[in-house]
Write an enzyme that holds these catalytic residues in place. Structure first.
Site, mmCIF file in Angstrom:
data_model
loop_
_atom_site.group_PDB
_atom_site.id
_atom_site.type_symbol
_atom_site.label_atom_id
_atom_site.label_comp_id
_atom_site.label_asym_id
_atom_site.label_seq_id
_atom_site.Cartn_x
_atom_site.Cartn_y
_atom_site.Cartn_z
ATOM 1 N N THR A 32 18.057 61.945 37.236
ATOM 2 C CA THR A 32 17.866 63.399 37.300
ATOM 3 C C THR A 32 16.919 63.773 38.443
ATOM 4 O O THR A 32 17.125 64.784 39.103
ATOM 5 C CB THR A 32 17.353 63.982 35.968
ATOM 6 O OG1 THR A 32 16.383 63.104 35.428
ATOM 7 C CG2 THR A 32 18.462 64.169 34.972
ATOM 8 N N PHE A 39 25.162 67.170 33.217
ATOM 9 C CA PHE A 39 26.402 67.948 33.125
ATOM 10 C C PHE A 39 26.444 68.855 31.908
ATOM 11 O O PHE A 39 27.189 69.813 31.853
ATOM 12 C CB PHE A 39 27.613 67.012 33.147
ATOM 13 C CG PHE A 39 27.716 66.293 34.449
ATOM 14 C CD1 PHE A 39 27.885 67.010 35.621
ATOM 15 C CD2 PHE A 39 27.587 64.927 34.516
ATOM 16 C CE1 PHE A 39 27.942 66.367 36.845
ATOM 17 C CE2 PHE A 39 27.645 64.268 35.738
ATOM 18 C CZ PHE A 39 27.819 64.997 36.900
ATOM 19 N N HIS A 125 29.108 51.642 31.445
ATOM 20 C CA HIS A 125 30.189 52.630 31.355
ATOM 21 C C HIS A 125 31.049 52.662 32.612
ATOM 22 O O HIS A 125 31.780 53.620 32.828
ATOM 23 C CB HIS A 125 29.608 54.021 31.063
ATOM 24 C CG HIS A 125 28.857 54.064 29.765
ATOM 25 N ND1 HIS A 125 27.741 54.837 29.562
ATOM 26 C CD2 HIS A 125 29.052 53.398 28.598
ATOM 27 C CE1 HIS A 125 27.290 54.647 28.333
ATOM 28 N NE2 HIS A 125 28.055 53.778 27.733
ATOM 29 N N CYS A 133 45.343 51.013 39.118
ATOM 30 C CA CYS A 133 46.548 51.845 39.040
ATOM 31 C C CYS A 133 47.084 51.800 37.613
ATOM 32 O O CYS A 133 47.280 50.721 37.052
ATOM 33 C CB CYS A 133 47.605 51.353 40.021
ATOM 34 S SG CYS A 133 49.180 52.208 39.816
ATOM 35 N N CYS A 136 51.053 50.169 38.079
ATOM 36 C CA CYS A 136 51.347 48.786 38.484
ATOM 37 C C CYS A 136 50.155 47.851 38.325
ATOM 38 O O CYS A 136 50.283 46.647 38.525
ATOM 39 C CB CYS A 136 51.872 48.747 39.924
ATOM 40 S SG CYS A 136 50.592 48.990 41.179
ATOM 41 N N CYS A 163 48.177 55.609 43.789
ATOM 42 C CA CYS A 163 48.251 54.226 44.248
ATOM 43 C C CYS A 163 49.058 54.162 45.546
ATOM 44 O O CYS A 163 50.131 54.750 45.640
ATOM 45 C CB CYS A 163 48.928 53.404 43.158
ATOM 46 S SG CYS A 163 49.229 51.690 43.586
ATOM 47 N N CYS A 166 52.554 52.210 44.664
ATOM 48 C CA CYS A 166 53.646 52.699 43.804
ATOM 49 C C CYS A 166 53.530 54.188 43.482
ATOM 50 O O CYS A 166 54.349 54.706 42.724
ATOM 51 C CB CYS A 166 53.675 51.890 42.508
ATOM 52 S SG CYS A 166 52.404 52.379 41.329
ATOM 53 N N SER A 203 17.146 57.804 26.214
ATOM 54 C CA SER A 203 16.638 58.140 24.879
ATOM 55 C C SER A 203 17.234 57.196 23.837
ATOM 56 O O SER A 203 16.945 57.310 22.655
ATOM 57 C CB SER A 203 16.980 59.588 24.544
ATOM 58 O OG SER A 203 18.367 59.785 24.695
#
Ligand SMILES: [Zn+2]
Length: 256
Positions: A32, A39, A125, A133, A136, A163, A166, A203
């Protein structure tokens, strides 16, 4: 009842100096100060652009309608592309180079640890640094925000990034709601080998990061603005201060 213990920067520095193996676990609070917006905050994308976080990062929604996620991504990349790491990010990278920091485990998807020079980073995360992709399975590595901007703008169906093999829709390797966190085991191993754990700007409300401090009896120093979901214990210290201000003092003590 176990007393909540705080820790002066000079004592924190002493513990770091004595430690054989330090590991850091970081959350949104470390970013921050760099200007990464919360967000969910009043000026955040979820509010000003009316994105619904439950939809943006929900895997079922992504499969049905990737457009929604990509509209968020276009705004996100636009917001974070020029943001630079904080003092604490850079300090952690330095500690790794000097040999006492074994690695950083982060809940953040913003790539700021790598930008600061950290090499051993476990992203619980995931992040926009790599993508796969959805059609594929081709994997894309070492992606920058500039790459995403270009890919989204150049796509025949903007802002979807497609991609090059493909034309399938790419999914950045971010862990969505409804997906498994795949880097938990290495994170747990790292925490178990340390003798000093730093929990910075988290936290500890979100799993699986919240499990990690429970996996060790090592001295644990939590620096976070506001309450933290971790019970006090004789080996745990809690500092409710601004991260950069605190670690500037710690760094000063380490030099002295
Ligand atoms: Zn493909």
């Amino acid at each position: 009842m176990v007393k909540i213990q705080s820790l002066e920067p000079v004592r924190c520095a002493a513990l770091i100096r004595q430690a054989r193996c330090v590991v850091a676990l970081t959350g949104a609070g470390i970013s921050t100060a760099a200007g990464i917006p919360d967000f969910r905050g009043p000026q955040g994308l979820y509010v000003t652009r009316r994105y619904d976080p439950e939809k943006v990062f929900e895997i079922g929604w992504f499969r049905r309608s990737p457009q929604y996620f990509y509209e968020f991504s276009r705004d996100f990349v636009d917001t974070v592309k020029d943001i630079r790491p904080t003092f604490t990010h850079r300090w952690l990278a330095e500690r790794e180079q000097t040999g006492c920091l074994a690695g950083v485990i982060t809940q953040n998807i913003d790539i700021l640890h790598q930008q600061a020079g950290s090499r051993k980073v476990i992203e619980l995360h995931g992040s926009y640094r790599s993508a796969t992709c959805t059609a594929c399975g081709t994997q894309y590595a070492d992606l920058s925000y500039a790459w995403w901007q270009q890919a989204m703008a150049a796509s025949p169906t903007p802002p979807l990034a497609l991609c090059s093999r493909c034309n399938g829709v790419l999914k950045p390797d971010i862990v969505f709601f409804g997906e498994l966190v795949d880097h938990y085991s290495p994170a747990e191993q790292l925490v178990r080998q340390c003798d000093l754990l730093l929990v910075l700007g988290s936290s500890l409300k979100v799993t699986p990061a919240s499990f990690l401090p429970h996996q060790t009896q090592a001295t644990t120093i939590v620096v976070n603005r506001g309450p933290v979901l971790l019970p006090p214990a004789p080996h745990r210290y809690f500092v409710d201060r601004d991260l950069d201000a605190y670690f500037r003092e710690v760094a000063e003590s380490l030099r002295g």
